[in-house]
Structures are given as C-alpha cells and as structure tokens.
Design a protein around this motif. Structure first.
Motif, mmCIF file in Angstrom:
data_model
loop_
_atom_site.group_PDB
_atom_site.id
_atom_site.type_symbol
_atom_site.label_atom_id
_atom_site.label_comp_id
_atom_site.label_asym_id
_atom_site.label_seq_id
_atom_site.Cartn_x
_atom_site.Cartn_y
_atom_site.Cartn_z
ATOM 1 N N UNK A 140 -111.061 -39.684 91.467
ATOM 2 C CA UNK A 140 -111.875 -39.442 92.443
ATOM 3 C C UNK A 140 -112.436 -40.691 93.297
ATOM 4 N N UNK A 141 -112.946 -41.683 92.359
ATOM 5 C CA UNK A 141 -113.471 -42.933 93.123
ATOM 6 C C UNK A 141 -112.455 -43.674 93.983
ATOM 7 N N UNK A 142 -111.093 -43.630 93.414
ATOM 8 C CA UNK A 142 -109.808 -44.125 94.258
ATOM 9 C C UNK A 142 -109.824 -43.329 95.228
ATOM 10 N N UNK A 143 -109.870 -41.725 95.303
ATOM 11 C CA UNK A 143 -109.699 -41.324 96.625
ATOM 12 C C UNK A 143 -110.654 -41.643 97.470
ATOM 13 N N UNK A 144 -111.997 -41.570 97.195
ATOM 14 C CA UNK A 144 -112.897 -42.158 98.321
ATOM 15 C C UNK A 144 -112.835 -43.490 98.533
ATOM 16 N N UNK A 155 -117.152 -32.999 98.896
ATOM 17 C CA UNK A 155 -118.294 -32.715 98.203
ATOM 18 C C UNK A 155 -117.924 -32.729 96.771
ATOM 19 N N UNK A 156 -116.681 -32.084 96.754
ATOM 20 C CA UNK A 156 -116.037 -32.045 95.170
ATOM 21 C C UNK A 156 -115.542 -33.331 94.567
ATOM 22 N N UNK A 157 -115.234 -34.191 95.564
ATOM 23 C CA UNK A 157 -115.016 -35.675 95.253
ATOM 24 C C UNK A 157 -116.114 -36.376 94.641
#
Length: 171
Positions: free
Chosen positions: A17-21, A4-6
């Motif tokens: 964060x976009x790259x993590x998702x 949810x934080x990402x």
C-alpha cells in the motif's frame, strides 16, 4: 481500491500500500520540492525524507484534508528545512558591539512614480524585500517584523537599512 483503503493499509504498515501511494504521488510531490530547492538531486532527497516521515506519521493523518494536501504540506516543510540547513550559519552580533545607525529618511526624487518603487522592491533579494515590504507597505515596526520573520531586531534593522540602500540604487 479506494484511496482511503490504501491509507488505512499504510497505517497498518502494509508495504504494498505504501508503494501504491508512493507511485501515485511521487511525480507531483517531486515537482513541489523542485519549486523550492531548484535541484533535482536535492528534490529527490527531500521527496524521500518526506515519504519516510509521512509513513512514520501516518497515524496522524485524520482524513480532514485529502491525503495529497497532507503530503504536500510535509514536502513543503521538508523543502524549507532543507533550504535552512544549506544556508551559512551566521553569528548574531549584539547591538552593543556594533551600532546600527537609524536612517529614517525614505524620500525619493519628485519624478519617481509609485509604480517604479513597487517594481524596484520586487527586485530586492528576499531577505531585504520581506523586511522593506513589512515596514513600508504593511506598517510593522522592528519588533513585529523580527517576530514575523523569526530574526533578531538587530537583523531586522540591518536588513531594512541595506534594503533601503539597494532600493535607492535601483530607483
């Protein structure tokens, strides 16, 4: 870091964060796209477009479902859109130009079993199978089928007639 934080960081256009998702979901969503488009290059294109749309519309994600489910819906819709654009453009003929003969005879030989008919229906091409199933099994009329499948009533009648012809050949 919680998902949810990402997602919240993505809503603020945080590229990390976009790259993590993206890394978290790209393989699974690639598999979803492949089930529809059946080609790795096309699936990659669909996947890329899906993530772009997801990041652009991130403010619309309200957390009512998991992020994966929300993203999967985008991937499926993009896959279906892709398939629609690959189909040939067909010019609809008006009923006045071409008469569609109505053949209401659905009888088959006495020796044919119900199971044989059902198996034969599954062998029809999708566009014919859908119309035949909706007409024969579900009991819808042409106007209802045309609305469900987003096709004209003329196309519905034609597909039913052709589907029935192929069905009789299969049986």
């Amino acid at each position: 870091m919680l998902q949810i934080d990402i997602v919240e960081q993505c809503k603020r256009n945080d590229r990390k964060a976009q790259l993590k998702l993206y890394r978290q979901y790209c393989q699974g969503m690639f598999c979803v796209a492949m089930r529809y488009v059946k080609n790795a290059d096309d699936a990659e294109d669909v996947l890329q477009e899906s993530f772009i749309k997801a990041f652009q519309k991130m403010d619309q994600y309200k957390g009512e479902v998991t992020f994966g489910a929300w993203l999967k819906k985008i991937v499926i819709n993009k896959s279906l859109d892709f398939l629609k654009t690959k189909q040939l453009k067909v010019v609809e003929l008006k009923e006045g130009y071409m008469g569609v003969t109505l053949d209401e005879d659905w009888t088959v030989s006495d020796g044919v079993q119900y199971k044989e008919v059902m198996i034969a229906i599954t062998k029809l091409p999708d566009k014919y199978r859908n119309v035949v199933q909706l007409f024969l099994l579900e009991g819808y009329d042409h106007s209802e089928i045309s609305e469900i499948l987003s096709i004209s009533t003329t196309a519905c009648r034609t597909r039913l007639l052709r589907g029935k012809g192929q069905l009789k050949q299969l049986i």
